[in-house]
Enzyme design. Structure first.
Site, PDB file in Angstrom:
ATOM      1  N   GLU A 189       4.736  -0.026   2.387  1.00 56.75           N
ATOM      2  CA  GLU A 189       5.578   1.044   2.916  1.00 56.75           C
ATOM      3  C   GLU A 189       4.920   2.411   2.724  1.00 56.75           C
ATOM      4  O   GLU A 189       5.012   3.275   3.596  1.00 56.75           O
ATOM      5  CB  GLU A 189       6.958   0.996   2.255  1.00 56.75           C
ATOM      6  CG  GLU A 189       7.752  -0.232   2.663  1.00 56.75           C
ATOM      7  CD  GLU A 189       9.097  -0.329   1.966  1.00 56.75           C
ATOM      8  OE1 GLU A 189      10.097  -0.560   2.662  1.00 56.75           O
ATOM      9  OE2 GLU A 189       9.142  -0.187   0.732  1.00 56.75           O
ATOM     10  N   GLU A 234       9.619  -8.760   0.233  1.00 60.86           N
ATOM     11  CA  GLU A 234      10.895  -8.494  -0.438  1.00 60.86           C
ATOM     12  C   GLU A 234      11.881  -9.662  -0.368  1.00 60.86           C
ATOM     13  O   GLU A 234      12.539  -9.983  -1.378  1.00 60.86           O
ATOM     14  CB  GLU A 234      11.533  -7.213   0.121  1.00 60.86           C
ATOM     15  CG  GLU A 234      10.983  -5.924  -0.460  1.00 60.86           C
ATOM     16  CD  GLU A 234       9.708  -5.435   0.203  1.00 60.86           C
ATOM     17  OE1 GLU A 234       9.287  -4.304  -0.086  1.00 60.86           O
ATOM     18  OE2 GLU A 234       9.131  -6.197   1.009  1.00 60.86           O
TER      19      GLU A 234
END
Length: 257
Positions: free
Chosen positions: A108, A128
């Site tokens: 990210e 995730e």
């Protein structure tokens, strides 16, 4: 700074994630240090480009989950995860030099940068869901916008890790270079950007990013004159210097104002 290293080389800020023993995973203190480093870069008129990279064999493996379990989750700093993923007001270029793993929050961070230069051995992913989490640090949103919906869904839903070469094919990696040549290649990109007037670079970045939020190209072109960085460039000394240097057949001397 205990968990990052910040170096300034002329108008270039280098931010090095410095927790190689945990693959540069980010804990609470590191979030705060990154927020401070990016704040300093953003506010300094003499700093024109920022490079983010990692020490050791990883760029960043994301959040330090052991720290979260031990100390509990705390709020991210003002500009979001790593002090970067919600820094929507920074018009200066930020380059990710990805030297190894860029996973979860580390991916990210890279996606929030303007360019990703990746070593051949680098890899990227949003794992995730495998730990019961969601990539809400901009990952699901930026990836879909940068490579298209179906390719992004494949990576996100299957928590699929991709190589640097595949990242380049998908479109989120700017250039792949051999292992060992990452810093030299990054400096080549830095030198290329520094040839342009700093305020022209900022106006260009802001025009791209704000223009993507407009209803179409017609609206983007109609409204670009009202973008703050565009107005600052139009009134700058460097805009005059560029034309003057061209007329005098010499290299321009940029002042960033």
């Amino acid at each position: 700074m205990d968990k990052i290293r910040v170096e300034r080389e002329g108008p270039v800020t280098w931010i090095r994630l410095a927790r190689p023993e945990v693959l540069n995973a980010i804990d609470a203190q590191m979030h705060d240090e990154l927020e401070a480093a990016f704040n300093a870069y953003s506010a300094d008129p003499d700093q024109w480009i920022c490079v983010v990279t990692g020490e050791g064999r990883a760029f960043c493996a994301g959040s330090d989950l052991k720290s979260v379990v031990a100390n509990g989750h705390r709020d991210y700093p003002a500009h979001g995860y790593a002090g970067l993923i919600e820094r929507f007001d920074c018009d200066k270029p930020i380059i990710a030099a990805v030297n190894g793993l860029a996973l979860g929050g580390g991916f990210e961070v890279a996606l929030a940068c303007d360019l990703i230069i990746a070593a051949q051995g680098a890899s990227f992913g949003l794992p995730e869901p495998l730990v019961g989490a969601v990539a809400l640090g901009g990952g699901v949103h930026r990836l879909a916008r940068q490579i298209g919906l179906k390719k992004a869904m494949g990576m996100i839903l299957a928590a699929r890790r991709v190589s640097a070469e595949e990242g380049e094919r998908l479109g989120f990696v700017t250039e792949v270079v051999p292992d060992g040549e990452l810093e030299a290649a990054t400096r080549r990109w830095v030198d290329a950007i520094l040839k342009g007037a700093p305020l022209s670079i900022r106006a260009s970045k802001q025009a791209v990013m704000r223009g993507l939020d407009e209803t179409g190209i017609e609206a983007a072109m109609a409204n670009q004159g009202s973008y703050p960085a565009f107005a600052a460039w139009r009134q700058s000394e460097d805009a005059h210097e560029g034309a003057l240097a061209f007329a005098e057949k010499r290299s321009p001397v940029w002042k960033g104002r």
